[in-house]
Design a protein around this motif. Structure first.
Motif, short mmCIF file in Angstrom:
data_model
loop_
_atom_site.label_atom_id
_atom_site.label_comp_id
_atom_site.label_asym_id
_atom_site.label_seq_id
_atom_site.Cartn_x
_atom_site.Cartn_y
_atom_site.Cartn_z
N ALA A 70 0.47 -1.42 -0.36
CA ALA A 70 0.15 0.05 -0.50
C ALA A 70 0.94 1.18 -0.44
O ALA A 70 0.11 2.60 0.41
CB ALA A 70 -1.09 -0.05 1.12
N ASP A 71 2.07 1.24 -0.51
CA ASP A 71 3.00 2.84 -0.24
C ASP A 71 2.67 2.80 -1.58
O ASP A 71 2.04 2.92 -2.36
CB ASP A 71 4.30 2.21 -0.11
N TRP A 72 3.57 4.27 -2.68
CA TRP A 72 3.93 4.63 -3.09
C TRP A 72 3.98 4.18 -4.46
O TRP A 72 3.60 4.48 -5.66
CB TRP A 72 4.89 6.28 -2.87
N GLN A 73 4.29 3.15 -4.41
CA GLN A 73 5.28 1.99 -5.37
C GLN A 73 3.51 1.02 -6.13
O GLN A 73 3.90 0.67 -6.80
CB GLN A 73 6.16 1.07 -5.12
N THR A 74 2.81 1.58 -5.05
CA THR A 74 1.02 0.89 -5.52
C THR A 74 0.65 1.95 -6.75
O THR A 74 -0.89 1.57 -7.10
CB THR A 74 0.57 0.26 -4.60
N ILE A 75 1.20 3.69 -6.66
CA ILE A 75 0.08 4.67 -7.37
C ILE A 75 0.87 4.53 -7.84
O ILE A 75 1.92 5.01 -8.44
CB ILE A 75 0.44 5.74 -6.32
N LEU A 76 0.19 4.58 -9.25
CA LEU A 76 0.35 5.15 -11.05
C LEU A 76 0.91 6.24 -10.82
O LEU A 76 2.09 6.15 -11.52
CB LEU A 76 -0.90 5.18 -12.31
N GLU A 77 0.22 7.18 -10.27
CA GLU A 77 0.26 8.70 -10.52
C GLU A 77 2.30 9.05 -9.48
O GLU A 77 2.61 9.29 -10.26
CB GLU A 77 -0.33 9.58 -9.87
N CYS A 78 2.29 7.83 -8.99
CA CYS A 78 4.02 8.03 -8.61
C CYS A 78 5.32 7.21 -9.33
O CYS A 78 6.39 7.30 -8.72
CB CYS A 78 4.01 7.90 -7.06
N GLY A 79 4.32 6.54 -9.81
CA GLY A 79 5.61 6.03 -11.37
C GLY A 79 5.72 4.38 -10.29
O GLY A 79 6.15 3.81 -10.19
N GLY A 80 4.32 3.74 -9.88
CA GLY A 80 4.35 2.54 -8.73
C GLY A 80 3.86 1.44 -9.63
O GLY A 80 3.48 1.59 -11.41
N GLY A 81 3.72 0.29 -9.50
CA GLY A 81 2.96 -1.23 -10.04
C GLY A 81 5.16 -1.91 -10.26
O GLY A 81 5.95 -1.20 -10.42
N GLN A 82 4.53 -3.20 -10.35
CA GLN A 82 5.90 -3.95 -10.66
C GLN A 82 6.12 -3.70 -12.24
O GLN A 82 7.45 -4.14 -12.53
CB GLN A 82 5.01 -5.20 -10.93
N LEU A 83 5.43 -3.15 -13.29
CA LEU A 83 6.52 -2.63 -14.54
C LEU A 83 7.92 -2.06 -14.46
O LEU A 83 8.44 -2.01 -15.03
CB LEU A 83 5.68 -2.04 -15.24
N LEU A 84 7.57 -0.94 -12.83
CA LEU A 84 8.41 -0.22 -12.86
C LEU A 84 9.56 -0.54 -11.22
O LEU A 84 10.37 0.02 -11.61
CB LEU A 84 7.87 0.65 -13.26
N ASN A 85 8.38 -1.86 -10.49
CA ASN A 85 9.62 -2.42 -9.25
C ASN A 85 10.77 -3.34 -10.30
O ASN A 85 11.81 -3.00 -10.46
CB ASN A 85 8.51 -2.70 -8.90
N TRP A 86 10.40 -4.39 -10.06
CA TRP A 86 10.91 -5.49 -10.57
C TRP A 86 11.37 -5.60 -11.75
O TRP A 86 11.35 -6.42 -12.53
CB TRP A 86 10.18 -7.13 -10.08
N GLY A 87 9.83 -4.69 -12.66
CA GLY A 87 10.25 -5.03 -13.96
C GLY A 87 11.09 -4.96 -15.11
O GLY A 87 11.83 -5.66 -15.63
N PRO A 88 12.23 -3.98 -14.75
CA PRO A 88 13.66 -3.61 -15.21
C PRO A 88 14.51 -4.60 -15.24
O PRO A 88 15.55 -4.44 -15.49
CB PRO A 88 13.64 -1.94 -14.43
#
Length: 352
Positions: A163-181
């Motif tokens: 539930a932190d900022w890395q789950t919010i699209l506007e903040c650049g969240g999501g697994q694509l930008l977390n583990w994705g790279p």
């Protein structure tokens, strides 16, 4: 040993405070952390405990004015990486950019232009390129014992009500930008070919935000090889982290610590009889009189080059002080962002 590289860490959260400070401390003869920076007072206080006597700034302008800072390690929030990296270069600093290098291809290309205009000053922290299991598996593939590789599966599974900022699209969240790279970079390296086709699916399973926590990407190379990537924060049971399938055998790993292989023993006769339209025999197998002779190996992960993720800093030092090529090129990093940018166009299914 040449002079130490003097580092200022911009962003003192989970990456900067936990990873960068710890990892740089493993190479005291190569790096010295001389400053830090974060807008959050509590993060500054936590970093000050680890970096006594060194200035911890509240804003980036102060960090960039510090003449003692030679390299800025950018570990701020994802949408700020490109802006902060370019500011550091414009201030005359070298820069190490945490992943994701950029959140969209336009920003990645902008940073690439700055890098091209300032050679040897911009580096990307794709540290998982040096993961021991990844390096060891590439050596096994190159050995040929698995035959012609036709499919590779890469998985990182877990289940989190994050539930932190890395789950919010506007903040650049999501697994694509977390583990994705990390896994997109692995996939492009394993593919060993330009991408011919790409299919993707995004979903929200357990995350509390509006960004995807389940990612599926299937790559097909011009060479015909398929790489299947799955990253999930909504998978209660995990698949193997690595599965490599070749014409002569298969490799699997569940924990990045051991590799299990089963492959045809070299030097033994193999079935080479042509297929027949006749019915199979009532008894026995379907492949004639010759049965496969298998070799089964259970190996500890031990690549010959000794790679581990934190050794990216060793490669960085050698690039800056010794003039050696940095293994992660800007073109490769941009291609990772290009793939992620394409996948981001996939509609997100909310299955909560």
């Amino acid at each position: 040993m040449a002079e130490k590289i003097r580092v200022g860490i911009w962003g003192l959260g989970r990456a900067g405070n936990n990873m960068h400070i710890h990892e740089l401390g493993l190479f005291p003869e190569m790096f010295e952390i001389v400053a830090g920076c974060d807008w959050d007072a509590s993060r500054r206080e936590a970093a000050a405990q680890k970096l006594p006597g060194r200035p911890i700034y509240a804003n980036g302008e102060e960090l960039l004015k510090d003449p003692n800072v030679e390299l800025v390690s950018v570990a701020t929030r994802s949408p700020d990486h490109v802006k902060h990296a370019i500011a550091a270069v414009n201030a005359g600093k070298m820069v190490m950019v945490e992943k994701p290098m950029a959140c969209c291809i336009g920003d990645a290309l902008e940073l690439q232009k700055v890098s091209d205009a300032n050679p040897g000053r911009v580096f990307v922290r794709h540290n998982r390129r040096f993961e021991a299991a990844f390096s060891h598996i590439r050596e096994i593939i190159k050995s040929g014992k698995l035959g012609e590789i036709f499919e590779i599966k890469l998985c990182r599974h877990g289940y989190q009500w994050r539930a932190d900022w890395q789950t919010i699209l506007e903040c650049g969240g999501g697994q694509l930008l977390n583990w994705g790279p990390h896994l997109v970079d692995h996939a492009l390296q394993f593919l060993e070919s330009p991408v011919k086709e790409l299919w993707s699916d995004l979903a929200i399973v357990a995350s509390r935000g509006d960004a995807e926590d389940h990612v599926k990407i299937v790559f097909k190379g011009e060479n015909g090889r398929v790489v299947d990537v799955e990253i999930s924060g909504g998978a209660a049971l995990s698949d193997p982290i690595y599965a490599v399938r070749g014409s002569r055998g298969t490799l699997m790993s569940w924990d990045e610590k051991r590799l299990k292989l089963k492959y045809l023993a070299p030097g033994y006769p193999e079935c080479n009889s042509p297929a027949s339209p006749e019915n199979p025999p009532l008894d026995g197998g379907f492949g004639g009189q010759i049965s496969p002779v298998w070799v089964e190996d259970d190996l500890g992960v031990a690549p010959s080059n000794g790679d581990e993720p934190h050794k990216i800093w060793n490669y960085l030092y050698r690039a800056i002080r010794c003039g050696e090529p940095y293994p992660i090129t800007m073109a490769q990093a941009v291609e990772v962002v290009r793939v992620i940018d394409q996948v981001k166009k996939t509609p997100i299914r909310d299955v909560r």
